[in-house]
Motif scaffolding. Sequence first.
Motif, PDB file in Angstrom:
ATOM      1  N   ARG A 267      49.141 -19.644 -11.410  1.00 37.23           N
ATOM      2  CA  ARG A 267      48.299 -19.898 -10.239  1.00 37.23           C
ATOM      3  C   ARG A 267      46.090 -20.199 -10.303  1.00 37.23           C
ATOM      4  O   ARG A 267      46.069 -19.746 -12.022  1.00 37.23           O
ATOM      5  CB  ARG A 267      47.595 -18.512  -9.333  1.00 37.23           C
ATOM      6  CG  ARG A 267      49.060 -18.856  -8.460  1.00 37.23           C
ATOM      7  CD  ARG A 267      49.309 -17.406  -8.288  1.00 37.23           C
ATOM      8  NE  ARG A 267      49.691 -16.312  -9.002  1.00 37.23           N
ATOM      9  CZ  ARG A 267      50.613 -15.529  -9.377  1.00 37.23           C
ATOM     10  NH1 ARG A 267      51.580 -16.257  -8.834  1.00 37.23           N
ATOM     11  NH2 ARG A 267      50.766 -15.124  -9.850  1.00 37.23           N
ATOM     12  N   GLY A 268      45.144 -21.209 -10.160  1.00 38.90           N
ATOM     13  CA  GLY A 268      44.170 -21.256 -10.737  1.00 38.90           C
ATOM     14  C   GLY A 268      43.376 -19.843 -10.439  1.00 38.90           C
ATOM     15  O   GLY A 268      43.180 -19.048  -9.155  1.00 38.90           O
ATOM     16  N   LYS A 269      42.014 -19.304 -11.296  1.00 36.75           N
ATOM     17  CA  LYS A 269      40.987 -18.414 -10.956  1.00 36.75           C
ATOM     18  C   LYS A 269      40.031 -18.846 -11.851  1.00 36.75           C
ATOM     19  O   LYS A 269      39.756 -20.300 -13.068  1.00 36.75           O
ATOM     20  CB  LYS A 269      41.454 -17.115 -10.976  1.00 36.75           C
ATOM     21  CG  LYS A 269      41.582 -16.690 -12.356  1.00 36.75           C
ATOM     22  CD  LYS A 269      41.444 -15.474 -12.600  1.00 36.75           C
ATOM     23  CE  LYS A 269      42.531 -15.501 -14.187  1.00 36.75           C
ATOM     24  NZ  LYS A 269      43.743 -15.923 -14.762  1.00 36.75           N
ATOM     25  N   PHE A 270      38.720 -18.573 -11.589  1.00 35.89           N
ATOM     26  CA  PHE A 270      37.358 -18.646 -11.868  1.00 35.89           C
ATOM     27  C   PHE A 270      36.412 -17.418 -11.603  1.00 35.89           C
ATOM     28  O   PHE A 270      36.630 -16.674 -11.372  1.00 35.89           O
ATOM     29  CB  PHE A 270      36.642 -20.055 -10.883  1.00 35.89           C
ATOM     30  CG  PHE A 270      36.545 -21.252 -11.478  1.00 35.89           C
ATOM     31  CD1 PHE A 270      36.204 -22.286 -11.494  1.00 35.89           C
ATOM     32  CD2 PHE A 270      37.965 -21.708  -9.920  1.00 35.89           C
ATOM     33  CE1 PHE A 270      36.908 -23.096 -11.978  1.00 35.89           C
ATOM     34  CE2 PHE A 270      38.047 -23.503  -9.612  1.00 35.89           C
ATOM     35  CZ  PHE A 270      37.567 -23.899 -10.624  1.00 35.89           C
ATOM     36  N   GLY A 271      36.016 -17.165 -12.857  1.00 39.13           N
ATOM     37  CA  GLY A 271      35.566 -16.767 -13.602  1.00 39.13           C
ATOM     38  C   GLY A 271      36.011 -15.934 -14.953  1.00 39.13           C
ATOM     39  O   GLY A 271      36.682 -17.142 -16.001  1.00 39.13           O
ATOM     40  N   GLY A 272      35.853 -14.718 -15.446  1.00 39.06           N
ATOM     41  CA  GLY A 272      34.636 -14.099 -14.552  1.00 39.06           C
ATOM     42  C   GLY A 272      33.543 -13.980 -14.977  1.00 39.06           C
ATOM     43  O   GLY A 272      33.048 -14.835 -15.760  1.00 39.06           O
ATOM     44  N   ASP A 273      32.255 -13.335 -14.430  1.00 39.64           N
ATOM     45  CA  ASP A 273      31.041 -13.563 -13.959  1.00 39.64           C
ATOM     46  C   ASP A 273      30.480 -11.941 -15.360  1.00 39.64           C
ATOM     47  O   ASP A 273      31.219 -11.552 -15.588  1.00 39.64           O
ATOM     48  CB  ASP A 273      30.751 -13.496 -13.436  1.00 39.64           C
ATOM     49  CG  ASP A 273      30.161 -12.506 -11.758  1.00 39.64           C
ATOM     50  OD1 ASP A 273      30.937 -11.355 -12.188  1.00 39.64           O
ATOM     51  OD2 ASP A 273      30.172 -12.361 -11.198  1.00 39.64           O
ATOM     52  N   LEU A 274      29.495 -12.152 -15.191  1.00 43.33           N
ATOM     53  CA  LEU A 274      29.306 -11.315 -16.126  1.00 43.33           C
ATOM     54  C   LEU A 274      27.556 -10.746 -15.229  1.00 43.33           C
ATOM     55  O   LEU A 274      26.747 -11.153 -15.476  1.00 43.33           O
ATOM     56  CB  LEU A 274      28.182 -11.988 -17.533  1.00 43.33           C
ATOM     57  CG  LEU A 274      27.755 -10.504 -18.788  1.00 43.33           C
ATOM     58  CD1 LEU A 274      28.417  -9.342 -18.868  1.00 43.33           C
ATOM     59  CD2 LEU A 274      26.973 -11.092 -19.545  1.00 43.33           C
TER      60      LEU A 274
END
Length: 375
Positions: A267-274
């Motif tokens: 499964r794909g995900k984007f992040g994390g941000d800061l």
Amino acid sequence: MTETVECIVAGAGIVGLAIARALARAGREVVVVERNAWIGNETSSRNNEVVHAGFLYAPGSLRARLCRPGAERIWRYCESRGIPCRRLGKLMPAADETELGLLAGLVEGGRRVGVPELELLDAAGVARLEPALRCAGALHSPFTGVVDTHALMLAYRGDAEDRGAMIAFSSAVTGGDVRDGLRLRVADPNGGETAVGCRVFVNAAGLGARRIALSLTGLAPRFAPRVHYALGRFLAWSGRPPFGRIVVPLGERLANGGAFTLDVAGRGKFGGDLVWVDEVDYRVPGDLAAKFAGAIRSYWPEVDESRLSPDYAGIRPRTWGPEAGNGDWTVSGPADHGVPGLVNLLGIETPGVTAALSLADHVLGLLGIAPAPED
């Protein structure tokens, strides 16, 4: 009346469990005190689950010294135990010639710290690996991958408990006195408090480690530096993942959520941000898709932000703040503060999952305890 136990470890995250495992395997009596009702409820279960190759940290730092040996150990450990893991490889795309120069420096730096397999690819080489990725070139790290951190923590817990270690859940170290031996106060789930003496106390309580360090009468405050909270939110990607490797852009694109990661199930995900925060809050706002998509488009112009949805968030404790650049973990033992048997670990974030086994052996070394050979 004061109860006694040989070794107490505060925190049943991945680092605390690895330390408890190492102590128990060295023949020590170990009790882990965990304020939550289960293992790894905080930083250890709220990260991107990446196993890092070890080239991103300042030479000579603890992170640099322990990451690569930890990565090699974690791959061997997972493969021998059947723990889900995938050595996917990582691409760090460059937007222009300036960034290509930065990546070339990382490749050379990697060779100096024992990461020889890095390579700098041109745009055509990147396209052969990931046709959807648009860039001027990229750094390729084939040793990087992902691991099922929950399964890994369960294995570390099992190893520790097989050697006699115990975990006291829903309990917390509330203070102590280290002026003449190690005496702690431990709160139990029923609201009571017990005085406990020990020969070894390892404070690996993650987000709560500084509070514990400050509560120890006799420990100089300089050994409890301020801990800053670095919040990272993750957005899930619906549908077929656009890439088969981890993709990590540079600079603000990374801070704005532009990194792509797969989990062990694909499964794909984007992040994390800061985002620097003062309080622990794991909520993920529903309006982050545009921000993340703006960062992702720097290397994947076709991203459809409607397929991004809130997933989860985590907080990384750091002993350096937004103005300090890239710092290091703060690990202090008896040779630093003069308290026999005491080790404090503050600001243990990336690559904590990767380096946990090596960090555990480092802690034992600070205590003068020889780690047992791996099976």
